[in-house]
Design a protein around this motif. Structure first.
Motif, PDB file in Angstrom:
ATOM      1  N   ALA A 290      96.750  41.658  45.790  1.00 59.76           N
ATOM      2  CA  ALA A 290      95.947  42.882  45.690  1.00 59.76           C
ATOM      3  C   ALA A 290      95.136  42.775  44.319  1.00 59.76           C
ATOM      4  CB  ALA A 290      96.741  44.211  45.536  1.00 59.76           C
ATOM      5  N   ASP A 291      93.778  43.343  44.161  1.00 59.30           N
ATOM      6  CA  ASP A 291      93.076  43.269  42.999  1.00 59.30           C
ATOM      7  C   ASP A 291      93.874  44.205  41.988  1.00 59.30           C
ATOM      8  OD1 ASP A 291      90.954  41.902  44.051  1.00 59.30           O
ATOM      9  OD2 ASP A 291      89.881  43.616  44.650  1.00 59.30           O
ATOM     10  N   PRO A 292      93.562  43.791  40.725  1.00 61.17           N
ATOM     11  CA  PRO A 292      94.414  44.607  39.538  1.00 61.17           C
ATOM     12  C   PRO A 292      93.931  46.011  39.566  1.00 61.17           C
ATOM     13  CG  PRO A 292      93.402  42.509  38.597  1.00 61.17           C
ATOM     14  CD  PRO A 292      93.011  42.762  40.270  1.00 61.17           C
ATOM     15  N   ALA A 293      94.930  46.763  39.152  1.00 57.87           N
ATOM     16  CA  ALA A 293      94.793  48.169  39.109  1.00 57.87           C
ATOM     17  C   ALA A 293      95.481  48.877  37.853  1.00 57.87           C
ATOM     18  CB  ALA A 293      95.533  49.176  40.317  1.00 57.87           C
ATOM     19  N   PRO A 294      95.159  49.669  37.373  1.00 63.50           N
ATOM     20  CA  PRO A 294      95.832  50.283  36.163  1.00 63.50           C
ATOM     21  C   PRO A 294      97.273  50.162  36.100  1.00 63.50           C
ATOM     22  CG  PRO A 294      94.034  51.689  36.789  1.00 63.50           C
ATOM     23  CD  PRO A 294      94.267  50.751  38.023  1.00 63.50           C
ATOM     24  N   GLU A 295      98.113  50.335  37.019  1.00 67.09           N
ATOM     25  CA  GLU A 295      99.401  50.243  36.766  1.00 67.09           C
ATOM     26  C   GLU A 295      99.854  48.865  36.756  1.00 67.09           C
ATOM     27  OE1 GLU A 295      98.624  50.582  41.296  1.00 67.09           O
ATOM     28  OE2 GLU A 295      97.711  51.559  39.507  1.00 67.09           O
ATOM     29  N   HIS A 296      99.138  47.717  37.100  1.00 65.48           N
ATOM     30  CA  HIS A 296      99.331  46.341  36.902  1.00 65.48           C
ATOM     31  C   HIS A 296      99.234  45.634  35.622  1.00 65.48           C
ATOM     32  CE1 HIS A 296      98.199  46.381  41.581  1.00 65.48           C
ATOM     33  NE2 HIS A 296      99.649  46.337  41.490  1.00 65.48           N
ATOM     34  N   ALA A 297      98.232  46.144  34.926  1.00 68.05           N
ATOM     35  CA  ALA A 297      97.878  45.104  33.512  1.00 68.05           C
ATOM     36  C   ALA A 297      97.090  45.845  32.726  1.00 68.05           C
ATOM     37  CB  ALA A 297      97.320  43.732  34.183  1.00 68.05           C
ATOM     38  N   ASN A 298      96.893  45.511  31.569  1.00 71.66           N
ATOM     39  CA  ASN A 298      96.182  46.115  30.578  1.00 71.66           C
ATOM     40  C   ASN A 298      94.942  45.426  30.437  1.00 71.66           C
ATOM     41  OD1 ASN A 298      95.061  47.280  28.142  1.00 71.66           O
ATOM     42  ND2 ASN A 298      96.633  46.613  26.878  1.00 71.66           N
ATOM     43  N   LEU A 299      93.741  45.649  31.118  1.00 70.64           N
ATOM     44  CA  LEU A 299      92.684  45.008  31.542  1.00 70.64           C
ATOM     45  C   LEU A 299      91.364  46.129  31.025  1.00 70.64           C
ATOM     46  CD1 LEU A 299      93.225  42.909  34.621  1.00 70.64           C
ATOM     47  CD2 LEU A 299      93.154  41.924  32.184  1.00 70.64           C
ATOM     48  N   GLY A 300      90.075  45.422  30.708  1.00 72.43           N
ATOM     49  CA  GLY A 300      89.046  46.262  30.785  1.00 72.43           C
ATOM     50  C   GLY A 300      88.730  46.932  29.426  1.00 72.43           C
ATOM     51  N   GLN A 301      89.310  46.764  28.508  1.00 69.12           N
ATOM     52  CA  GLN A 301      89.175  47.266  26.927  1.00 69.12           C
ATOM     53  C   GLN A 301      89.481  48.991  27.278  1.00 69.12           C
ATOM     54  OE1 GLN A 301      85.096  46.618  25.610  1.00 69.12           O
ATOM     55  NE2 GLN A 301      85.079  48.576  24.570  1.00 69.12           N
ATOM     56  N   ARG A 302      90.452  49.293  28.146  1.00 72.15           N
ATOM     57  CA  ARG A 302      90.697  50.495  28.209  1.00 72.15           C
ATOM     58  C   ARG A 302      91.654  51.041  27.017  1.00 72.15           C
ATOM     59  NH1 ARG A 302      92.341  49.258  33.750  1.00 72.15           N
ATOM     60  NH2 ARG A 302      94.464  48.394  32.951  1.00 72.15           N
ATOM     61  N   HIS A 303      92.129  50.226  26.499  1.00 73.38           N
ATOM     62  CA  HIS A 303      93.391  50.592  25.261  1.00 73.38           C
ATOM     63  C   HIS A 303      93.027  50.021  23.839  1.00 73.38           C
ATOM     64  CE1 HIS A 303      95.315  52.667  28.584  1.00 73.38           C
ATOM     65  NE2 HIS A 303      95.659  51.823  29.145  1.00 73.38           N
ATOM     66  N   LEU A 304      92.118  49.087  23.939  1.00 69.45           N
ATOM     67  CA  LEU A 304      91.836  48.428  22.532  1.00 69.45           C
ATOM     68  C   LEU A 304      93.097  47.766  21.897  1.00 69.45           C
ATOM     69  CD1 LEU A 304      88.915  50.810  21.253  1.00 69.45           C
ATOM     70  CD2 LEU A 304      88.856  48.549  22.073  1.00 69.45           C
ATOM     71  N   ARG A 305      94.115  47.654  22.541  1.00 71.27           N
ATOM     72  CA  ARG A 305      95.373  46.905  21.968  1.00 71.27           C
ATOM     73  C   ARG A 305      96.334  46.589  22.964  1.00 71.27           C
ATOM     74  NH1 ARG A 305      97.665  51.873  18.685  1.00 71.27           N
ATOM     75  NH2 ARG A 305      99.255  50.395  17.901  1.00 71.27           N
ATOM     76  N   PRO A 306      97.239  45.516  22.597  1.00 68.45           N
ATOM     77  CA  PRO A 306      98.085  45.191  23.478  1.00 68.45           C
ATOM     78  C   PRO A 306      99.219  46.291  23.860  1.00 68.45           C
ATOM     79  CG  PRO A 306      97.706  43.418  21.933  1.00 68.45           C
ATOM     80  CD  PRO A 306      97.193  44.865  21.364  1.00 68.45           C
ATOM     81  N   ALA A 307      99.409  46.388  25.082  1.00 71.91           N
ATOM     82  CA  ALA A 307     100.772  47.403  25.325  1.00 71.91           C
ATOM     83  C   ALA A 307     101.872  46.965  24.957  1.00 71.91           C
ATOM     84  CB  ALA A 307     100.761  47.680  26.733  1.00 71.91           C
ATOM     85  N   PRO A 308     103.154  47.819  24.635  1.00 78.77           N
ATOM     86  CA  PRO A 308     104.477  47.377  24.195  1.00 78.77           C
ATOM     87  C   PRO A 308     105.038  46.430  25.138  1.00 78.77           C
ATOM     88  CG  PRO A 308     104.156  49.756  23.971  1.00 78.77           C
ATOM     89  CD  PRO A 308     102.865  49.093  24.722  1.00 78.77           C
ATOM     90  N   ALA A 309     105.724  45.256  24.569  1.00 77.46           N
ATOM     91  CA  ALA A 309     106.346  44.544  25.452  1.00 77.46           C
ATOM     92  C   ALA A 309     107.292  44.994  26.412  1.00 77.46           C
ATOM     93  CB  ALA A 309     107.219  43.307  24.346  1.00 77.46           C
ATOM     94  N   GLY A 310     107.479  44.539  27.773  1.00 72.92           N
ATOM     95  CA  GLY A 310     108.000  45.292  28.802  1.00 72.92           C
ATOM     96  C   GLY A 310     107.221  46.192  29.568  1.00 72.92           C
ATOM     97  N   SER A 311     106.054  46.390  29.186  1.00 74.24           N
ATOM     98  CA  SER A 311     105.267  47.141  29.882  1.00 74.24           C
ATOM     99  C   SER A 311     104.876  46.891  31.440  1.00 74.24           C
ATOM    100  CB  SER A 311     104.019  47.779  29.219  1.00 74.24           C
ATOM    101  OG  SER A 311     104.337  48.586  27.995  1.00 74.24           O
ATOM    102  N   TYR A 312     104.191  47.585  32.297  1.00 74.37           N
ATOM    103  CA  TYR A 312     103.740  47.114  33.401  1.00 74.37           C
ATOM    104  C   TYR A 312     104.702  46.571  34.511  1.00 74.37           C
ATOM    105  CZ  TYR A 312      99.616  48.377  31.109  1.00 74.37           C
ATOM    106  OH  TYR A 312      98.349  49.209  30.340  1.00 74.37           O
ATOM    107  N   PRO A 313     105.791  47.404  34.656  1.00 70.72           N
ATOM    108  CA  PRO A 313     106.674  46.721  35.641  1.00 70.72           C
ATOM    109  C   PRO A 313     106.102  46.476  37.127  1.00 70.72           C
ATOM    110  CG  PRO A 313     107.249  48.960  35.228  1.00 70.72           C
ATOM    111  CD  PRO A 313     106.273  48.558  34.058  1.00 70.72           C
ATOM    112  N   GLU A 314     105.246  47.279  37.442  1.00 66.83           N
ATOM    113  CA  GLU A 314     104.609  46.874  38.783  1.00 66.83           C
ATOM    114  C   GLU A 314     103.507  45.756  38.525  1.00 66.83           C
ATOM    115  OE1 GLU A 314     102.859  50.360  41.130  1.00 66.83           O
ATOM    116  OE2 GLU A 314     103.836  51.563  39.525  1.00 66.83           O
TER     117      GLU A 314
END
Length: 438
Positions: free
Chosen positions: A326-350
């Motif tokens: 499936a194409d990436p969705a917000p629950e899958h990964a931190n992409l697209g300049q949505r947050h301007l920083r990496p997410a904490p390690a262990g995020s995005y279990p889906e």
């Protein structure tokens, strides 16, 4: 996106990709005054206004001229916006289009291109098959949007971009590493419609069993390397890396500063404490390699990274992404300049891989141990300058994308590359070790 014969779906997908890219370009070039667009904020980067007109020029060359077969609109500017003709440091000296003219030019090209997309048969020529050229141009624009975001990070002055924080990591302790069983798997792709030439063709690779970090190396883990004198101990460094850090006085990731008892960083115009739970970012390949040696580990090879990211041992399949096809969705990964920083390690279990490896897509580009080389059966398309001229030991491969990457330019097969000294890019890493060393 695999190959489809439905021209309506292809046109809709291409339109969405082009529109999304242009909206991001507009944001990155409208949030600062014109003098900031024409300034060079670092000799490592172009003025933002160069990127803006270059985006339009590439779109004109590939979609208006090559696909539609129409006469050039602005042939006199082709050489100005040729990335191979002028190094970044020299681009401010060129007769660049001023901001208003650059915007008007890019807008004019886009208006014409949308008509081309509507009228062009998406078959019969390799360049238009499955709307490839339109996807290529959308990816090119998004790659320059990431480049412009790097320029925003390098620029001095007050904050110009804002975004909400990424979601918090789930509670619970993850294993520090995951065993990836050895054996054959399918690397690369032959049927991803918009995959670029260096991702092709699909082929079989065999890797021995290995352990890989469950999450990217965090700021907190990297601080332990700093506290142990990692930057002052030649044992951990490649000779060229040791020379770099000594010559330039490097003693921490780019944008980090020591403020009393804590480390701070500058992030898009804001100075803040370095969050220990985020993946470390803005480190060179040499820094990543030195940390791995200090930790008694190593960087994964590119093949190991892709097997961990795509291969499902239970089915024997290589998926498009760690979570499936499936194409990436917000629950899958931190992409697209949505947050301007990496997410904490262990995020995005889906977004985890079948073996439970987290954050392989998004957050930070991950350095690998591998040189950038062609796959067996590689064919340059549609031009040699995209990949072929960079093959060799001078460039190291990065995988996975970062928070600055759009989904259209990020896949389980997508390959990035850069010089091992680069630190301004949104680069981090994770480590691995041989399974025999238990």
């Amino acid at each position: 996106m695999t190959v489809t014969d439905d021209p309506t779906a292809l046109r809709a997908r291409a339109l969405d990709a082009l529109t999304t890219a242009r909206a991001r370009t507009a944001l990155l070039t409208s949030c600062v005054e014109d003098d900031e667009l024409t300034a060079q904020h670092s000799p490592l980067m172009s003025p933002l206004v160069w990127d803006l007109a270059h985006i339009g020029n590439q779109e004109e060359q590939w979609l208006w001229r090559a696909v539609a077969g129409r006469d050039a609109l602005r042939p006199e500017i082709d050489s100005i916006y040729d990335a191979f003709e002028h190094p970044r440091a020299a681009r401010p000296t060129l007769p660049l289009l001023p901001p208003a003219e650059a915007r008007a030019y890019a807008s004019d090209v886009r208006g014409r291109v949308l008509d081309v997309l509507e009228r062009t048969p998406l078959e019969g020529r390799p360049l238009v098959e499955a709307a490839f050229a339109f996807g290529m141009v959308a990816q090119h624009e998004q790659q320059h949007d990431e480049t412009m975001l790097i320029t925003h990070q390098l620029r001095k002055g007050p904050q110009a971009l804002t975004a909400p924080p990424p979601p918090a990591a789930e509670n619970g302790t993850l294993p520090s590493e995951v065993l990836v069983p050895g054996g054959a798997f399918t690397m690369g792709t032959s049927d991803e419609a918009w995959a670029l030439d260096n991702e092709r063709p699909a082929h079989t690779r065999v890797v021995p069993s290995f352990f890989m970090d469950t999450v990217p190396v965090t700021n907190g883990a990297y601080m332990a390397f700093l506290a142990d004198g990692g930057y002052a101990d030649e044992r951990w460094w490649q000779a060229e890396g040791w020379e770099q850090i000594r010559k330039h006085g490097i003693g921490a990731p780019l944008f980090w500063r020591r403020d009393g008892a804590q480390w701070t960083r500058r992030r898009f115009g804001v100075t803040e404490p370095v969050p220990e739970d985020e993946p470390v970012v803005h480190v060179s390949w040499y820094e990543a390699d030195a940390y791995a040696r200090w930790a008694g580990r190593r960087l994964p090879t590119e093949a190991e990274w892709e097997k961990a990211a795509r291969h499902d041992p239970s089915t024997g399949r290589s998926y498009r992404y760690p979570w499936g096809d499936a194409d990436p969705a917000p629950e899958h990964a931190n992409l697209g300049q949505r947050h301007l920083r990496p997410a904490p390690a262990g995020s995005y279990p889906e977004g985890a891989s079948p073996l439970g490896v987290r954050q392989l897509i998004g957050d930070v580009w991950e350095w690998t141990a591998s040189d950038f080389l062609p796959y067996p059966g590689f064919t340059a398309f549609p031009y040699k300058e995209y990949s072929e001229v960079f093959f060799g030991p001078a460039h190291k491969v990065l995988r996975g994308g970062s928070f600055a990457v759009d989904a259209v330019a990020c896949r389980g097969t997508f390959r990035n590359w850069d010089l091992p000294v680069r630190r301004q890019i949104f680069s981090g890493f994770r480590t691995a070790r041989d399974a025999e060393l238990t």
